[in-house]
Design a protein around this motif. Structure first.
Motif, mmCIF file in Angstrom:
data_model
loop_
_atom_site.group_PDB
_atom_site.id
_atom_site.type_symbol
_atom_site.label_atom_id
_atom_site.label_comp_id
_atom_site.label_asym_id
_atom_site.label_seq_id
_atom_site.Cartn_x
_atom_site.Cartn_y
_atom_site.Cartn_z
ATOM 1 N N ASP B 100 0.839 -1.200 0.000
ATOM 2 C CA ASP B 100 0.000 0.000 0.000
ATOM 3 C C ASP B 100 0.872 1.248 0.000
ATOM 4 O O ASP B 100 0.552 2.243 -0.677
ATOM 5 N N GLY B 101 1.997 1.206 0.707
ATOM 6 C CA GLY B 101 2.900 2.356 0.712
ATOM 7 C C GLY B 101 3.533 2.542 -0.652
ATOM 8 O O GLY B 101 3.524 3.624 -1.246
ATOM 9 N N VAL B 126 -0.985 -5.140 -2.169
ATOM 10 C CA VAL B 126 -1.166 -5.782 -0.868
ATOM 11 C C VAL B 126 -1.421 -4.691 0.162
ATOM 12 O O VAL B 126 -0.514 -3.930 0.511
ATOM 13 N N ASN B 128 -1.952 -3.817 3.701
ATOM 14 C CA ASN B 128 -1.911 -4.210 5.111
ATOM 15 C C ASN B 128 -2.015 -2.983 6.011
ATOM 16 O O ASN B 128 -1.736 -3.037 7.195
ATOM 17 N N THR B 130 -0.339 -0.392 6.369
ATOM 18 C CA THR B 130 0.840 0.137 7.053
ATOM 19 C C THR B 130 2.111 -0.065 6.232
ATOM 20 O O THR B 130 2.095 -0.774 5.231
ATOM 21 N N TYR B 131 3.179 0.569 6.656
ATOM 22 C CA TYR B 131 4.512 0.258 6.146
ATOM 23 C C TYR B 131 5.022 -0.903 6.999
ATOM 24 O O TYR B 131 5.578 -0.688 8.071
ATOM 25 N N GLY B 132 4.814 -2.106 6.501
ATOM 26 C CA GLY B 132 5.181 -3.281 7.295
ATOM 27 C C GLY B 132 6.681 -3.392 7.506
ATOM 28 O O GLY B 132 7.168 -3.472 8.624
HETATM 29 MG MG LIG Z 1 1.989 -2.100 3.509
#
Ligand SMILES: [Mg+2]
Ligand SMILES: Cc1ncc(C[n+]2csc(CCOP(=O)(O)OP(=O)(O)O)c2C)c(N)n1
Ligand code: SF4
Ligand code: SF4
Ligand code: SF4
Lengths: 121, 280
Positions: B100-101, B126, B128, B130-132
């Motif tokens: 997403d980022g 993908v 999620n 957030t910045y996983g």
């Molecule tokens: Mg992400």
């Protein structure tokens, strides 16, 4: 359709589930999402199929496993059966670490712990 | 179409990479990886015909594990590399995997313009929330009020709806699914890959390690149960009142229409230029 060789037309399971402990991260997805609840975590957190007869062969444990540690209806010769007896995986060599030394020391051969590619067609 | 067994996945993994893969135990990315490989095998594609392109992030690791041509590019620029590959070799199936980022922050501009041009690519995003990879900073899809390492008191910005954004920007095909709805995800990916034009699949995937932990959502199992509760098939969604839609989201095919692709419109310009040169 993805063929599901695990079930007959009547939905009966035909083939065993192969389980590859060396790839399993013990996340619990398979145990949590088996629709008939026949997977349990053993004392190490590995899944074990306890009531094989009730398995519908749906394949969800395989598809929701992020680590490709289960195959339903594809029997790799010599692979660990998901319905393995509790004792099959309880050696610390297998469960705690997957270092080569530990694998060599365990009585389950390394090839049995991980899926390998089939012969190129 | 040929029926393939799910275990075909093992034929498409790069067994010379280290397995188990790098992702956290239970991370949804592994489920998506399996789903993508099954839909490729199911679609009858040859490994040599497929190119996977990704940016940087946990999601960006995905192509590394697949035994096809793959390019692990820089953060936010996966679509630009993919555009070059597709224009140079239009016969290839080019599939882009982004976080997403990656897709909506640093690469947000590329995303809307790729959708507008309708270049024949498949973008798997993908989400999620957030910045996983970098530890759970907020991204443009982090919900208002949610906690992030960069928003310890709750996020003060509303979020992007990736699917709605790409529908509006002109993508030929847009679908949303979650890693919990894995059989549907297989289908959505298959449809998007087969589609001529820009195809987007937004995949909700739990990052329990960073997003889940900061927002007290429990393990990935809890988060996937959340998807089960929150996701509503799009046909049912359309009949729901705004009050019922609260805290829910639609899944399924959200756009599917025919529109000239960039390769076609570009060929038009080439043809016109060549006609003028011949006359002259
Ligand atoms: Mg992400
Ligand atoms: C140009 C650039 N800026 C910043 C970074 C640091 N960085 C690495 S991954 C990432 C974000 C990852 O988030 P996302 O794209 O959502 O992927 P996820 O890890 O969540 O799958 C950032 C900011 C970078 N690698 N390159
Ligand atoms: S295939 Fe797996 S998930 Fe499905 S019923 Fe059998 S054990 Fe449970
Ligand atoms: S889902 Fe896979 S990795 Fe997770 S516990 Fe089950 S077999 Fe192991
Ligand atoms: S940090 Fe999050 S997205 Fe990255 S591997 Fe772990 S759970 Fe998955």
């Amino acid at each position: 359709m993805i063929a599901n060789e695990a079930t007959t037309k009547r939905g009966k399971p035909q083939t065993k589930h192969s389980f590859y402990p060396a790839w399993c991260k013990r996340c619990g997805n398979c145990v949590a999402f088996c629709p008939v609840g026949i997977l349990v975590s053993d004392e190490w957190g590995y899944p074990r199929q306890v009531d094989k007869e009730r398995c519908t062969g749906c394949g969800l444990c395989e598809m929701l496993c992020p680590d490709f540690a289960i195959t339903v209806g594809y029997e790799k010769p010599g692979a660990v059966d998901l319905a393995h007896p509790a004792s099959a995986l309880d050696s610390p060599e297998v469960t705690q670490e997957k270092s080569d030394a530990a694998k060599a020391a365990s009585n389950i051969s390394p090839e049995r712990l991980a899926p390998v590619p089939r012969e190129e067609k | 179409m040929t029926a393939v067994h799910r275990s075909v996945v093992y034929d498409w993994l790069r067994h010379d990479k280290k397995f188990p893969h790098v992702w956290c135990p239970g991370c949804g990315l592994g489920i998506l990886l399996g789903s993508l490989v099954r839909s490729l095998a199911q679609g009858g594609y040859d490994k040599n015909q497929v190119v996977l392109v990704s940016g940087i992030g946990c999601s960006g690791r995905l192509p590394v594990y697949v035994d096809v041509g793959s390019v692990h590019t820089t953060h936010g620029r996966a679509l630009t590399f993919a555009t070059g590959i597709k224009l140079a070799k239009p016969e290839l199936k080019v599939i882009v995997v982004m976080g997403d980022g990656d897709a909506t922050a640093i690469g947000g501009n590329h995303l809307i313009h790729a959708a507008r041009r309708n270049l024949d690519l498949t973008a798997i995003i993908v989400n999620n929330l957030t910045y996983g990879m970098t530890g759970g900073q907020y991204s443009p899809t982090t919900p208002l009020g949610a906690k992030a390492t960069t928003a310890p008191y709750g996020h003060s910005e509303p979020s992007f709806d990736i699917s709605a954004l790409t529908v509006t920007a002109g993508a030929s095909f847009v679908a949303r699914s979650t890693v919990y709805h894995v059989t549907q995800l297989d289908q959505m990916l298959g449809q998007a890959i087969a589609k001529k034009g820009f195809g987007v699949v937004e995949v909700l995937s739990p990052c329990h390690t960073n997003y889940g932990r900061q927002n007290r959502l429990g393990s990935q199992v809890e988060m996937m149960k959340g998807y089960k509760k929150q996701a509503v098939r799009v046909d049912r969604w359309e009949k729901m009142s705004p009050a019922d839609r609260e805290d829910r989201f639609p899944i399924g095919v959200l756009a599917d229409h025919e529109r000239p692709t960039f390769l076609e419109t570009y060929q038009g310009a080439v043809d016109r230029a060549q006609a003028i040169r011949k006359e002259g």
